[in-house]
Structure formats: structure tokens, C-alpha cells
Design a protein around this motif. Sequence first.
Motif, mmCIF file in Angstrom:
data_model
loop_
_atom_site.group_PDB
_atom_site.id
_atom_site.type_symbol
_atom_site.label_atom_id
_atom_site.label_comp_id
_atom_site.label_asym_id
_atom_site.label_seq_id
_atom_site.Cartn_x
_atom_site.Cartn_y
_atom_site.Cartn_z
ATOM 1 N N ARG A 107 10.349 7.160 0.660
ATOM 2 C CA ARG A 107 9.530 7.340 1.858
ATOM 3 C C ARG A 107 10.456 7.575 3.043
ATOM 4 N NH1 ARG A 107 6.694 4.390 -1.727
ATOM 5 N NH2 ARG A 107 4.449 4.726 -1.866
ATOM 6 N N GLY A 108 10.108 7.083 4.215
ATOM 7 C CA GLY A 108 10.968 7.276 5.376
ATOM 8 C C GLY A 108 10.253 8.011 6.495
ATOM 9 N N ASN A 109 11.011 8.326 7.559
ATOM 10 C CA ASN A 109 10.447 8.918 8.775
ATOM 11 C C ASN A 109 9.671 10.199 8.494
ATOM 12 O OD1 ASN A 109 12.699 7.167 9.435
ATOM 13 N ND2 ASN A 109 12.486 7.878 11.539
ATOM 14 N N HIS A 110 10.316 11.133 7.802
ATOM 15 C CA HIS A 110 9.708 12.445 7.626
ATOM 16 C C HIS A 110 8.451 12.381 6.767
ATOM 17 C CE1 HIS A 110 13.716 14.684 8.653
ATOM 18 N NE2 HIS A 110 13.198 14.021 9.665
ATOM 19 N N ALA A 111 8.459 11.542 5.749
ATOM 20 C CA ALA A 111 7.257 11.383 4.926
ATOM 21 C C ALA A 111 6.118 10.780 5.747
ATOM 22 C CB ALA A 111 7.558 10.498 3.711
ATOM 23 N N ALA A 112 6.446 9.837 6.639
ATOM 24 C CA ALA A 112 5.429 9.230 7.498
ATOM 25 C C ALA A 112 4.844 10.260 8.460
ATOM 26 C CB ALA A 112 6.028 8.057 8.270
ATOM 27 N N ILE A 113 5.706 11.102 9.023
ATOM 28 C CA ILE A 113 5.237 12.135 9.948
ATOM 29 C C ILE A 113 4.356 13.146 9.223
ATOM 30 C CG2 ILE A 113 5.995 14.044 11.433
ATOM 31 C CD1 ILE A 113 8.510 12.315 12.034
ATOM 32 N N TYR A 119 -4.672 5.870 7.273
ATOM 33 C CA TYR A 119 -3.855 4.817 7.899
ATOM 34 C C TYR A 119 -2.399 5.043 7.538
ATOM 35 C CZ TYR A 119 -1.737 0.156 8.495
ATOM 36 O OH TYR A 119 -0.912 -0.886 8.842
ATOM 37 N N VAL A 120 -1.525 4.941 8.537
ATOM 38 C CA VAL A 120 -0.085 5.087 8.346
ATOM 39 C C VAL A 120 0.610 3.965 9.108
ATOM 40 C CG1 VAL A 120 1.944 6.555 8.683
ATOM 41 C CG2 VAL A 120 -0.264 7.605 8.152
ATOM 42 N N ARG A 121 1.584 3.319 8.462
ATOM 43 C CA ARG A 121 2.403 2.324 9.181
ATOM 44 C C ARG A 121 3.873 2.604 8.946
ATOM 45 N NH1 ARG A 121 5.126 -2.200 8.002
ATOM 46 N NH2 ARG A 121 4.159 -2.543 5.946
ATOM 47 N N ILE A 128 0.847 -1.194 0.000
ATOM 48 C CA ILE A 128 0.000 0.000 0.000
ATOM 49 C C ILE A 128 0.885 1.248 0.000
ATOM 50 C CG2 ILE A 128 -1.822 -1.222 1.252
ATOM 51 C CD1 ILE A 128 -1.014 0.527 3.723
ATOM 52 N N ILE A 129 0.306 2.372 -0.344
ATOM 53 C CA ILE A 129 1.067 3.620 -0.410
ATOM 54 C C ILE A 129 1.568 4.034 0.969
ATOM 55 C CG2 ILE A 129 0.845 6.108 -0.858
ATOM 56 C CD1 ILE A 129 -1.096 5.417 -3.112
ATOM 57 N N ASP A 130 0.730 3.833 1.986
ATOM 58 C CA ASP A 130 1.008 4.434 3.288
ATOM 59 C C ASP A 130 1.751 3.539 4.271
ATOM 60 O OD1 ASP A 130 0.118 7.089 2.977
ATOM 61 O OD2 ASP A 130 -1.955 6.391 2.965
ATOM 62 N N SER A 131 2.632 2.650 3.789
ATOM 63 C CA SER A 131 3.660 2.056 4.660
ATOM 64 C C SER A 131 4.973 2.728 4.280
ATOM 65 C CB SER A 131 3.731 0.534 4.506
ATOM 66 O OG SER A 131 4.284 0.154 3.276
#
Length: 358
Positions: free
Chosen positions: A111-117, A229-231, A101-104
Motif C-alpha cells: 500500500r502506501g501514499n500513491h495507492a491511497a491517493i 472510506y480511506v484512511r 480493513i483493506i482501505d487503510s
Amino acid sequence: MGHEDLYSQIHSWPSLLRAWRKARRGKRNLPAAASFELTAPESLLVLQAELAAKSYQPGPYHSFFIHDPKKRLISAACFRDRIVHHALVNLLEPIFERRFIIDSYANRKGRGNHAAIDRCQEFARRYRFVLQADVEQFFPAVDHQILLQTLERVVRDRDVIELCRQILDSGKRIHRDSYRMRFFPGDDLFAVNRPRGLPIGNLTSQFWANVYLDPLDHFIKRRLRCGGYVRFVDDLLLFADDKRTLGRWRRELIAKAAGLRLTLHETRCQTRPVTEGIPFLGFVVYPHHKRLKRRKGIAYRRRLKKLLGAYQLGRIGRIELRSSIRGWVNHAAFGNTYGLRRRLFEQHPIRPPRDPRE
């Protein structure tokens, strides 16, 4: 070639050469990488012959503990094994990337930490509540049989699966003293002998973490229909506009995790308003600002004092000092930390090294 004929690609010369170059990146001055490089062509040919003949055997791990902030067992494979890990992941990652999925956000390109935040903050602006969850002892708990079955659904090449099995087997005893046994519905006493655990530190472990949790991701997106949803590895954030929905999702999430032989920290798996702030990846994320966690600031103050002390004693140079400081500043500046950074460097200014003759 289809997914049924992949193994020859792993031990091809271009594949191993690329894997070696990636494995040595940033590590060429370390003894293991430097020693391998002295005879790289010959050593790669030997490794290629072993893989082609299916006589390759992984070597032992070097294990040690770190505190970041909690105690973690890190296990480093020998250098030639890391080349094989890179060759394997280089082959499999593009195949599975299309399925993720896009949001892992962990261990994925772009991606990475900052993109997740950032994504977390985006959802905090769109939804009123968040359900935050994480897995108990995730890497020690990963079940080898379930992981291999997940891989086999996509990869039909039995030789590739066998290589995955070998790498998994090489690390199955690493967490034997730290894993607290959990029993699941249908288990008998022999469940304690199920092979489990991924060495923290392997490139393959990082990749397999995403493979293992991919069914959970799709369950949350498709079965629960969670729009926000974010993982990041085993940290999960589910967003919604009402607590009742999140309470139902919590129950279904716990049951689905049990099907993967995983347990959630149920006391920490709670719903909260997004306006209270979401502790996530070293920051507390609010809808319109981000703060560095207090313990992260305290930990860096201690580290900075040690760095400045080493600089003043001449143990490290100015370039190394500035590089280290710049790395932390760039990370901290991702949040609203201007005041913290100003106070920190006012209290601990950079002074010139002491004259050794004093």
C-alpha cells in the motif's frame, strides 16, 4: 503455536537475525548501526539472553524537531532497541494484518501514499461528496491503556504484552510538553496522569497506530456502512452521495473518536463536493486529475536551489544530485505536473561544478 505462546519466537536466533538485518537496512554507514555490526554476533546473543530472561530494558531516545511543513518532534530509539521493535512487529503484524480493513494504507506492505491517493480518486468518481477528518495530536494522544486492551483482545501471551508495555513506557514522557490535555466524559482530575503518547519515529508506533485505529475503521465500515472510506494514519476520508448522511456520520465519528480518547479537528471536519478537490497526502485530488499542492512545489523549488548550489560547490556529486531529483520527479509525476516540472527545471538548470581554482 497459537497466539498464547508467542514470546519465544521473538527472541529466537532466526527472529533476531532477521530483525537486525531489517534494522540496519539503508543505515549501515551510520555510527550506531556500524558500531553494532562490529560485534553483531556477541551483541545479538546478549540481547537474546536479556529477552529470554525478561531482563531487557529499553534505552533512551534521541529526539529532534523537523519541519515538514509543521513542527514535529521525532524520537529515535537506540539501535539495539530498534532490533527488538523489528522482532516484535515481524511477529505481530501478520496476526493483525488479517484483521485490518483493506482501505487503510499507511505502513502496510503493498500500500502506501500513491495507492491511497488512487483509491481516493476512485471514490471521488463514484460519490458526490466527501467528509475529510483528521485527529488532533494523534501520536501524543494515543492512550496506552486503550492500546494495550486492544492488543490483549488478540494476543494472549502475557510476556508479549509485557514487552509492548515496556516499549510504551519508555516513550510515555516524550510528548509531555507538547500534548494539550483533553478531558472526556467520566474523567476526573487524575485523567491527566494517564500514560499516553507514541514516539514519532518508532517502527512500533507506526504499527500501533493501525492497531489503535482499527476499531474506528470497523465502526465506519460496519456501523456507519460507509462504502467509500480511506484512511492514511490519522487522515480519514468518508464518501457519500448526500450531505445529510455525511453530517450524521460526522457526529457519530466524533463520538466514537472520543471513546478512544481522541479528538478531531472539528473546524476542518467538513463536507465538500468532490469536484472542489480533496487535499490529501501532498496532492489535491479531483475526480479526473491530481495536482501537487502549491506549497509542496514551492518547498521543492527551495530544496532544488540548495541542491544545485551544493553540486556547483562540489559538496555533493552528480550521482547524488540526480538520485535526489529523480526521487522527487517520480513522486510529482504521480499527479498532473508536467508543466510544473518543465518550468522548474527550465528556471533551475543543472550547471557543471565550479572549478575550485577560480
